[in-house]
Design a protein around this motif. Structure first.
Motif, PDB file in Angstrom:
ATOM      1  N   ASP A  52      57.160 -68.856 -17.122  1.00  0.00           N
ATOM      2  CA  ASP A  52      55.804 -68.293 -17.210  1.00  0.00           C
ATOM      3  C   ASP A  52      55.898 -67.173 -18.244  1.00  0.00           C
ATOM      4  O   ASP A  52      56.055 -65.999 -17.906  1.00  0.00           O
ATOM      5  CB  ASP A  52      55.341 -67.767 -15.853  1.00  0.00           C
ATOM      6  N   LEU A  54      53.909 -65.702 -20.304  1.00  0.00           N
ATOM      7  CA  LEU A  54      52.918 -64.601 -20.192  1.00  0.00           C
ATOM      8  C   LEU A  54      52.408 -64.579 -18.761  1.00  0.00           C
ATOM      9  O   LEU A  54      51.517 -65.332 -18.437  1.00  0.00           O
ATOM     10  CB  LEU A  54      51.771 -64.816 -21.184  1.00  0.00           C
ATOM     11  N   ARG A  55      53.008 -63.706 -17.884  1.00  0.00           N
ATOM     12  CA  ARG A  55      54.087 -62.821 -18.220  1.00  0.00           C
ATOM     13  C   ARG A  55      55.201 -62.835 -17.169  1.00  0.00           C
ATOM     14  O   ARG A  55      56.183 -62.129 -17.309  1.00  0.00           O
ATOM     15  CB  ARG A  55      53.545 -61.373 -18.284  1.00  0.00           C
ATOM     16  N   ALA A  56      55.007 -63.603 -16.083  1.00  0.00           N
ATOM     17  CA  ALA A  56      55.863 -63.432 -14.902  1.00  0.00           C
ATOM     18  C   ALA A  56      57.373 -63.540 -15.181  1.00  0.00           C
ATOM     19  O   ALA A  56      58.137 -62.649 -14.812  1.00  0.00           O
ATOM     20  CB  ALA A  56      55.455 -64.410 -13.806  1.00  0.00           C
ATOM     21  N   GLU A  93      50.334 -59.223 -10.062  1.00  0.00           N
ATOM     22  CA  GLU A  93      48.937 -59.280 -10.475  1.00  0.00           C
ATOM     23  C   GLU A  93      48.246 -60.427  -9.758  1.00  0.00           C
ATOM     24  O   GLU A  93      48.895 -61.314  -9.198  1.00  0.00           O
ATOM     25  CB  GLU A  93      48.829 -59.466 -12.002  1.00  0.00           C
ATOM     26  N   GLY A  96      45.467 -61.664 -13.467  1.00  0.00           N
ATOM     27  CA  GLY A  96      45.709 -60.727 -14.570  1.00  0.00           C
ATOM     28  C   GLY A  96      45.531 -59.264 -14.184  1.00  0.00           C
ATOM     29  O   GLY A  96      45.925 -58.369 -14.920  1.00  0.00           O
ATOM     30  N   ASN A 106      52.255 -56.498 -13.558  1.00  0.00           N
ATOM     31  CA  ASN A 106      53.149 -57.575 -14.003  1.00  0.00           C
ATOM     32  C   ASN A 106      53.496 -57.392 -15.468  1.00  0.00           C
ATOM     33  O   ASN A 106      53.663 -58.357 -16.203  1.00  0.00           O
ATOM     34  CB  ASN A 106      52.435 -58.927 -13.782  1.00  0.00           C
ATOM     35  N   THR A 125      52.536 -63.252  -8.394  1.00  0.00           N
ATOM     36  CA  THR A 125      51.672 -63.461  -9.565  1.00  0.00           C
ATOM     37  C   THR A 125      50.838 -64.722  -9.363  1.00  0.00           C
ATOM     38  O   THR A 125      51.091 -65.510  -8.449  1.00  0.00           O
ATOM     39  CB  THR A 125      52.506 -63.607 -10.868  1.00  0.00           C
ATOM     40  N   THR A 126      49.887 -64.924 -10.238  1.00  0.00           N
ATOM     41  CA  THR A 126      48.939 -66.035 -10.054  1.00  0.00           C
ATOM     42  C   THR A 126      49.611 -67.402 -10.146  1.00  0.00           C
ATOM     43  O   THR A 126      49.319 -68.299  -9.348  1.00  0.00           O
ATOM     44  CB  THR A 126      47.819 -65.938 -11.123  1.00  0.00           C
ATOM     45  N   ASN A 127      50.498 -67.566 -11.118  1.00  0.00           N
ATOM     46  CA  ASN A 127      51.070 -68.900 -11.347  1.00  0.00           C
ATOM     47  C   ASN A 127      52.599 -68.959 -11.277  1.00  0.00           C
ATOM     48  O   ASN A 127      53.166 -69.901 -10.729  1.00  0.00           O
ATOM     49  CB  ASN A 127      50.658 -69.402 -12.744  1.00  0.00           C
ATOM     50  N   GLY A 128      53.228 -67.959 -11.860  1.00  0.00           N
ATOM     51  CA  GLY A 128      54.686 -68.032 -12.030  1.00  0.00           C
ATOM     52  C   GLY A 128      55.472 -68.066 -10.738  1.00  0.00           C
ATOM     53  O   GLY A 128      56.373 -68.891 -10.556  1.00  0.00           O
ATOM     54  N   HIS A 227      45.090 -68.063 -22.340  1.00  0.00           N
ATOM     55  CA  HIS A 227      45.701 -66.885 -21.713  1.00  0.00           C
ATOM     56  C   HIS A 227      45.831 -65.722 -22.694  1.00  0.00           C
ATOM     57  O   HIS A 227      45.788 -64.563 -22.278  1.00  0.00           O
ATOM     58  CB  HIS A 227      47.049 -67.240 -21.078  1.00  0.00           C
TER      59      HIS A 227
HETATM   60  O1  3SL Z   1      50.190 -66.288 -13.776  1.00  0.00           O
HETATM   61  C1  3SL Z   1      51.139 -65.535 -13.716  1.00  0.00           C
HETATM   62  O2  3SL Z   1      52.089 -65.731 -12.990  1.00  0.00           O
HETATM   63  C2  3SL Z   1      51.078 -64.274 -14.549  1.00  0.00           C
HETATM   64  O3  3SL Z   1      52.172 -64.163 -15.352  1.00  0.00           O
HETATM   65  C3  3SL Z   1      49.755 -64.135 -15.223  1.00  0.00           C
HETATM   66  S1  3SL Z   1      49.493 -62.626 -16.051  1.00  0.00           S
HETATM   67  O4  3SL Z   1      49.952 -62.758 -17.399  1.00  0.00           O
HETATM   68  O5  3SL Z   1      50.159 -61.548 -15.393  1.00  0.00           O
HETATM   69  O6  3SL Z   1      48.047 -62.415 -16.047  1.00  0.00           O
END
Ligand code: 3SL
Length: 265
Positions: A52, A54-56, A93, A96, A106, A125-128, A227
């Motif tokens: 991930d 950006l940014r995890a 986060e 974001g 994050n 985090t949202t996705n990572g 993103h």
């Molecule tokens: O989605 C995630 O895990 C983050 O990395 C998203 S963010 O870049 O912190 O918004």
């Protein structure tokens, strides 16, 4: 570097020169472009890289580089928050945005200047972060956090391990994204310069081709991405510049017994 074919990895010192001898059996590489496609991949007993950019995973690698003892990942903010009482730094986060009540967000910059040194982090985090759990559930052999920041150290480690590799791109809410796909292409390329890869996977080839087309100006290309626009709107431009730095850390971050820790190369 001298590459010698042998049946297992080794490092030998000849006349004070360190010679890294790589296992030259075929390593099969697969790129999973989104967590929603993970069920199609055969992850069991393979080495997995969670990406991930950006940014995890860039933040995780930075935290480990900055001396954090470990990073534990969580799906839900409430779970991470519970570890505050155990002395963990709560980080992360949601869409974001920094989460209310959390110590830090994050951003890799929030892990600097001694802020995380000798500390344990609880990160959501949202996705990572969910991809680490997904890889564990899919019975991965070993799980690593991937980032441009430590790409060469990670590629060397994976090739030295000599095991098949699955790269899982976190994407955004199960959609494919540019930055993770580009990193996947770059990592496959780096591994290919060190070992014998068997790339019988179209997504790996697509990622490599895309990376090669735009590698001389990644940031300019990423400006088109969803993103980039999202993070730029939230004033995280400096984070993106930081996360795209190539091979500036010589560390590998691996999930071991539930926490991501650093292995020095
Ligand atoms: O989605 C995630 O895990 C983050 O990395 C998203 S963010 O870049 O912190 O918004």
């Amino acid at each position: 570097m001298i590459k010698i074919s042998c049946c297992k990895n080794a490092t030998k010192i000849f006349d004070n020169y360190q010679l890294d001898i790589y296992y030259c059996g075929m390593i099969q590489v697969e790129v999973v472009l989104s967590p929603a496609l993970l069920h199609l991949a055969d992850v069991k007993d393979k080495n997995v890289v969670v990406v991930d950019i950006l940014r995890a995973t860039s933040t995780i690698v930075t935290a480990i580089h900055e001396g954090a003892t470990s990073v534990k990942t969580f799906l839900a903010p409430e779970e991470a928050l519970l570890l505050k009482t155990e002395g963990y730094i709560t980080a992360g986060e949601s869409n974001g945005h920094k989460i209310e009540g959390f110590d830090i967000g994050n951003s890799p910059f929030e892990c600097m200047n001694g802020r995380v040194k000798n500390q344990k982090l609880a990160l959501t985090t949202t996705n990572g972060t969910k991809c680490f759990e997904a890889a564990e559930k899919a019975l991965a052999r070993k799980i690593f956090a991937g980032s441009f920041l430590n790409i060469k150290a990670l590629a060397k480690h994976l090739v030295t391990e000599g095991q098949d590799v699955v790269i899982i791109c976190a994407g955004w809410k199960d959609k494919v994204n540019m930055e993770d796909s580009l990193f996947a292409g770059a990592l496959v390329e780096e591994m290919q310069t060190l070992g014998n890869l068997n790339i019988d996977c179209d997504s790996s080839l697509i990622c490599m081709d895309l990376y090669n087309c735009v590698k001389n100006n990644l940031m300019e290309y990423l400006k088109k991405s969803s993103h980039y626009k999202r993070l730029s709107y939230l004033s995280h431009d400096e984070d993106m510049i930081f996360c795209l730095q190539y091979a500036v850390f010589d560390i590998v971050a691996e999930l071991k017994q539930g926490e991501i820790i650093g292995l020095s190369n």
